[in-house]
Design a protein around this motif. Structure first.
Motif, PDB file in Angstrom:
ATOM      1  N   GLN A 122       0.833  -1.390  -0.352  1.00 48.91           N
ATOM      2  CA  GLN A 122      -0.044  -0.095   0.121  1.00 48.91           C
ATOM      3  C   GLN A 122       0.635   1.535  -0.125  1.00 48.91           C
ATOM      4  N   ALA A 123       1.909   1.489   0.944  1.00 50.56           N
ATOM      5  CA  ALA A 123       2.605   2.430   0.333  1.00 50.56           C
ATOM      6  C   ALA A 123       3.354   2.439  -0.957  1.00 50.56           C
ATOM      7  N   ILE A 124       3.563   1.939  -2.054  1.00 59.33           N
ATOM      8  CA  ILE A 124       4.331   1.108  -3.051  1.00 59.33           C
ATOM      9  C   ILE A 124       2.987   2.377  -3.797  1.00 59.33           C
ATOM     10  N   VAL A 125       1.993   1.470  -3.788  1.00 57.25           N
ATOM     11  CA  VAL A 125       0.970   1.980  -4.527  1.00 57.25           C
ATOM     12  C   VAL A 125       0.269   3.297  -4.130  1.00 57.25           C
ATOM     13  N   SER A 126      -0.085   4.012  -2.552  1.00 55.37           N
ATOM     14  CA  SER A 126      -0.363   5.249  -2.621  1.00 55.37           C
ATOM     15  C   SER A 126       1.078   6.402  -3.228  1.00 55.37           C
ATOM     16  N   TYR A 127       2.414   5.866  -2.423  1.00 59.07           N
ATOM     17  CA  TYR A 127       3.677   6.899  -3.274  1.00 59.07           C
ATOM     18  C   TYR A 127       3.722   7.275  -5.012  1.00 59.07           C
ATOM     19  N   TYR A 128       3.389   6.044  -5.320  1.00 61.57           N
ATOM     20  CA  TYR A 128       3.320   6.660  -6.723  1.00 61.57           C
ATOM     21  C   TYR A 128       1.894   6.470  -7.504  1.00 61.57           C
ATOM     22  N   ASN A 129       1.149   6.981  -6.966  1.00 59.49           N
ATOM     23  CA  ASN A 129      -0.297   6.774  -7.278  1.00 59.49           C
ATOM     24  C   ASN A 129      -0.938   5.765  -8.228  1.00 59.49           C
ATOM     25  N   LEU A 130      -0.463   4.464  -8.494  1.00 55.25           N
ATOM     26  CA  LEU A 130      -0.806   2.999  -9.291  1.00 55.25           C
ATOM     27  C   LEU A 130      -2.186   3.475  -8.990  1.00 55.25           C
ATOM     28  N   ASP A 131      -2.840   3.495  -7.756  1.00 57.61           N
ATOM     29  CA  ASP A 131      -5.190   3.167  -7.841  1.00 57.61           C
ATOM     30  C   ASP A 131      -5.150   3.390  -9.186  1.00 57.61           C
ATOM     31  N   LYS A 132      -4.935   4.898  -9.994  1.00 53.37           N
ATOM     32  CA  LYS A 132      -5.912   5.285 -11.203  1.00 53.37           C
ATOM     33  C   LYS A 132      -5.497   4.049 -12.044  1.00 53.37           C
ATOM     34  N   TRP A 133      -4.811   3.208 -12.112  1.00 51.17           N
ATOM     35  CA  TRP A 133      -4.374   1.870 -13.251  1.00 51.17           C
ATOM     36  C   TRP A 133      -5.097   0.568 -12.589  1.00 51.17           C
ATOM     37  N   VAL A 134      -4.535   0.609 -11.165  1.00 52.19           N
ATOM     38  CA  VAL A 134      -4.905  -0.964 -10.960  1.00 52.19           C
ATOM     39  C   VAL A 134      -6.034  -0.983 -10.378  1.00 52.19           C
ATOM     40  N   THR A 135      -6.771  -2.392 -11.286  1.00 46.85           N
ATOM     41  CA  THR A 135      -7.751  -2.520 -10.159  1.00 46.85           C
ATOM     42  C   THR A 135      -7.577  -2.965  -8.756  1.00 46.85           C
ATOM     43  N   GLU A 136      -6.684  -3.388  -8.611  1.00 46.85           N
ATOM     44  CA  GLU A 136      -6.994  -4.271  -6.734  1.00 46.85           C
ATOM     45  C   GLU A 136      -5.284  -5.039  -6.888  1.00 46.85           C
ATOM     46  N   THR A 137      -5.109  -4.483  -5.263  1.00 48.47           N
ATOM     47  CA  THR A 137      -3.418  -5.129  -5.029  1.00 48.47           C
ATOM     48  C   THR A 137      -3.683  -6.376  -3.718  1.00 48.47           C
ATOM     49  N   PHE A 138      -3.137  -6.966  -4.343  1.00 50.10           N
ATOM     50  CA  PHE A 138      -2.998  -8.296  -3.621  1.00 50.10           C
ATOM     51  C   PHE A 138      -1.827  -9.148  -2.930  1.00 50.10           C
ATOM     52  N   SER A 139      -2.095  -9.258  -1.796  1.00 51.70           N
ATOM     53  CA  SER A 139      -0.629  -9.690  -0.641  1.00 51.70           C
ATOM     54  C   SER A 139      -1.293 -11.268   0.084  1.00 51.70           C
ATOM     55  N   ILE A 140       0.117 -11.689  -0.534  1.00 53.50           N
ATOM     56  CA  ILE A 140       0.612 -12.229   0.027  1.00 53.50           C
ATOM     57  C   ILE A 140      -0.452 -13.139   1.702  1.00 53.50           C
ATOM     58  N   GLN A 141      -0.136 -12.552   2.301  1.00 50.40           N
ATOM     59  CA  GLN A 141      -1.224 -12.317   3.274  1.00 50.40           C
ATOM     60  C   GLN A 141      -2.315 -12.541   3.058  1.00 50.40           C
ATOM     61  N   GLN A 142      -3.148 -12.240   2.456  1.00 51.69           N
ATOM     62  CA  GLN A 142      -4.255 -12.617   2.025  1.00 51.69           C
ATOM     63  C   GLN A 142      -4.840 -14.596   1.859  1.00 51.69           C
ATOM     64  N   ILE A 143      -3.777 -15.640   2.161  1.00 53.09           N
ATOM     65  CA  ILE A 143      -3.389 -16.357   1.041  1.00 53.09           C
ATOM     66  C   ILE A 143      -3.167 -17.719   2.529  1.00 53.09           C
ATOM     67  N   GLN A 144      -4.053 -18.135   2.940  1.00 54.37           N
ATOM     68  CA  GLN A 144      -3.894 -18.896   4.481  1.00 54.37           C
ATOM     69  C   GLN A 144      -2.008 -19.784   3.794  1.00 54.37           C
ATOM     70  N   THR A 145      -2.085 -20.285   2.369  1.00 45.93           N
ATOM     71  CA  THR A 145      -0.968 -20.999   2.103  1.00 45.93           C
ATOM     72  C   THR A 145       0.258 -20.504   1.911  1.00 45.93           C
ATOM     73  N   LEU A 146      -0.009 -19.321   1.158  1.00 46.49           N
ATOM     74  CA  LEU A 146       0.838 -18.487   1.236  1.00 46.49           C
ATOM     75  C   LEU A 146       2.097 -19.112  -0.254  1.00 46.49           C
ATOM     76  N   ASP A 147       1.501 -19.461  -1.152  1.00 44.31           N
ATOM     77  CA  ASP A 147       1.432 -20.088  -1.953  1.00 44.31           C
ATOM     78  C   ASP A 147       0.628 -18.736  -3.555  1.00 44.31           C
ATOM     79  N   LYS A 148       1.757 -18.385  -3.662  1.00 44.67           N
ATOM     80  CA  LYS A 148       0.902 -17.604  -5.455  1.00 44.67           C
ATOM     81  C   LYS A 148      -0.002 -17.787  -5.984  1.00 44.67           C
ATOM     82  N   GLY A 149      -0.005 -19.412  -6.319  1.00 45.15           N
ATOM     83  CA  GLY A 149      -0.750 -19.966  -7.516  1.00 45.15           C
ATOM     84  C   GLY A 149      -2.234 -19.298  -7.107  1.00 45.15           C
ATOM     85  N   ASP A 150      -2.064 -19.648  -6.140  1.00 42.51           N
ATOM     86  CA  ASP A 150      -3.757 -19.481  -4.793  1.00 42.51           C
ATOM     87  C   ASP A 150      -4.033 -18.048  -5.045  1.00 42.51           C
TER      88      ASP A 150
END
Length: 226
Positions: A122-150
């Protein structure tokens, strides 16, 4: 045609190298001050595993430390990274904004899927105003498996993505694409490794090279009646 692109963050969109060594040095100086480290900062070792989730990073870099010490180190490191981002010490790779504009102009949705932590991303997205292009940013924290495929699978499910590509610099990105039947585009940037990139469908040395790849892929699909 390619309707969506899922980008990695570190070593793909963001030049993590510009802040990584600073934050890692600060962190290991902190450990030295606590008498919990007495040798050089393992920057080369970190480069070798760059792209894996941070909990796994500390298992490798601090194999003889307790889980509590690793978690404290992780928190300190995250704080230093975020401070460096907010103070402008980092940078996007060349042409990120130009490529994002091109993709949006061609009705291609943009997502970010990263092994980085939510606060850091979020610090990167906010500093560089990426939200104006990016629909959503997802972190591995959102996945219990810590698997990027998931993680990529969750994006596909949430947004009902059909024809998409994953763009990243490490094997975890390429595997995430393959596991979900997506096009894998490898970035031959700072942390990339040749043996990992060899498994991608395409390899680029500059983000601008995404334009002709996407155009060619659309033509190829058109020729097959897709």
């Amino acid at each position: 045609m390619i309707q969506s692109i899922i980008f990695d963050m570190d070593g793909t969109l963001f030049q993590t190298d510009k802040i990584l060594e600073l934050a890692l040095d600060d962190t290991f100086n902190y450990l030295r001050s606590l008498k919990k480290w007495d040798t050089i900062t393992p920057i080369d070792q970190y480069r070798g595993i760059m792209g894996v989730p941070l909990p796994k990073v500390w298992e490798v870099l601090l194999p003889n430390h307790s889980q509590e010490e690793r978690e404290q180190t992780d928190a300190y490191f995250l704080a230093r990274l975020v401070e460096n981002i907010k103070s402008g010490k980092g940078a996007l790779y060349p042409h990120v904004e130009e490529v994002f504009r091109y993709l949006k102009a061609n009705n291609c949705s943009i997502y970010i899927a990263s092994n980085g932590l939510t606060e850091y991303l979020q610090a990167i997205v906010s500093y560089y105003n990426l939200d104006k292009w990016v629909t959503e940013t997802f972190s591995i924290q959102q996945i219990q498996t810590l698997d990027k495929g998931d993680l990529v699978k969750s994006i596909i499910k949430k947004y009902d993505l059909k024809k998409a590509a994953v763009v990243g610099d490490r094997l975890s990105d390429i595997n995430a694409a393959k596991a979900n039947g997506l096009l894998a585009i490898g970035c031959n940037f700072d942390f990339a490794q040749e043996n990992e990139l060899a498994q991608a469908d395409f390899v680029i040395d500059d983000l601008m090279e995404l334009k002709p790849i996407i155009a060619k892929f659309e033509i190829a699909q058109g020729n097959t009646g897709s």
